[in-house]
Design an enzyme around this catalytic site. Structure first.
Site, mmCIF file in Angstrom:
data_model
loop_
_atom_site.group_PDB
_atom_site.id
_atom_site.type_symbol
_atom_site.label_atom_id
_atom_site.label_comp_id
_atom_site.label_asym_id
_atom_site.label_seq_id
_atom_site.Cartn_x
_atom_site.Cartn_y
_atom_site.Cartn_z
ATOM 1 N N GLY A 54 0.825 -1.206 0.000
ATOM 2 C CA GLY A 54 0.000 0.000 0.000
ATOM 3 C C GLY A 54 0.854 1.248 0.000
ATOM 4 C CB ALA A 55 4.355 1.586 -0.703
ATOM 5 C CG ASP A 115 -5.882 -8.327 -4.952
ATOM 6 O OD1 ASP A 115 -5.824 -7.920 -3.765
ATOM 7 O OD2 ASP A 115 -6.916 -8.807 -5.453
ATOM 8 C CE1 TYR A 173 -9.001 0.940 7.934
ATOM 9 C CE2 TYR A 173 -9.391 2.045 10.042
ATOM 10 C CZ TYR A 173 -8.584 1.796 8.945
ATOM 11 O OH TYR A 173 -7.351 2.387 8.860
ATOM 12 C CB ALA A 188 -9.913 -5.260 9.303
ATOM 13 C CE LYS A 189 -6.225 -0.832 9.407
ATOM 14 N NZ LYS A 189 -4.964 -1.164 8.687
#
Length: 252
Positions: free
Chosen positions: A13-14, A63, A154, A157-158
């Site tokens: 995700g950079a 992905d 979210y 997930a976190k």
């Protein structure tokens, strides 16, 4: 500084935000960085920023929610760059909605990109790290793990990232692999700007409102999270493992 000279780092995700800032920070300190995003084209701007300052980086498209694709790209990184020492699991998306209105596909997508991707990448990375008896893994959690209205997917997930981190630290520790997580508060990124728009606020107004209830009276910047990640993947944090560090300006 040259804490990471001779080390190869993968940052997912950079293409922007915290991921881009982290990739650039690691490169500034000597790492060769595999800049991973959904497409290599998206990642190229970060690579260009790194190389413009004399660093070394290469763009990869993947992905990260796809297990086979992750295994393939990690094998390619090792073939191209010679090793894999550091992994930063940063890839993430939001699909915010109140729980009773949340479509199942939005739940699935957020869990896949924010949590399953960390499983995929960590499992691929540990194959190389275990063999060399050295590795650093840092995954991005969030203040939202403690609960956030409109973010059931979210937040789940976190929170899962924190459990995964603690467990991997136990299992991989005997192989000299440190595993930690960073849980940012409000950071000024494209993702938080979209959150502001979701609640009908301009990003700058939303930031001002959050800053007003944060003890340090401001929101964070991506580079401030990158500096914490850099610490955790360095030998300065050699006895830190299984931890989630909240970086949120003192907010509770």
């Amino acid at each position: 500084m040259s804490r990471f000279t001779g080390k190869v780092a993968v940052v997912t995700g950079a293409a922007q935000g915290i991921g881009a800032a982290t990739a650039q920070r690691l490169a500034e300190e000597g790492a060769t960085v595999a800049v991973v995003d959904l497409t290599a084209e998206r990642a190229q701007a970060t690579v260009d920023a790194i190389t413009a300052k004399g660093g070394t980086a290469r763009a990869y498209g993947c992905d990260v929610a796809d297990h086979e694709a992750v295994e393939a790209v990690f094998a390619q990184v090792v073939a191209d760059l010679g090793a894999l020492h550091i992994l930063v699991n940063n890839a993430g998306i939001t699909r915010d909605n109140l729980f009773f209105k949340m479509p199942k596909p939005d739940w699935d997508a957020v869990l896949a990109v924010n949590l399953t991707s960390a499983f995929n990448c960590s499992q691929a990375a540990q194959t190389y790290m275990v063999g060399q008896k050295w590795g650093k893994i840092v995954s991005l959690s969030s203040r939202s793990a403690l609960g956030a209205r409109g973010q059931a997917n979210y937040a789940a997930a976190k929170a899962g990232i924190q459990g995964l981190t603690a467990t991997l630290a136990i299992e991989l520790g005997p192989y000299n692999i440190n595993v930690n997580a960073v849980a940012p508060g409000y950071i000024a990124t494209a993702m938080t700007a979209s959150t502001a728009e979701r609640v009908g606020a301009a990003p700058e107004d939303h930031q001002a409102e959050v800053a007003g209830r944060t003890p340090l009276r401001r929101v964070g910047q991506p580079e401030e999270i990158a500096s914490v990640v850099a610490f955790l993947v360095s030998e300065d944090a050699s006895y830190v493992s299984g931890q989630t560090l909240y970086v949120n300006g003192g907010a509770r």
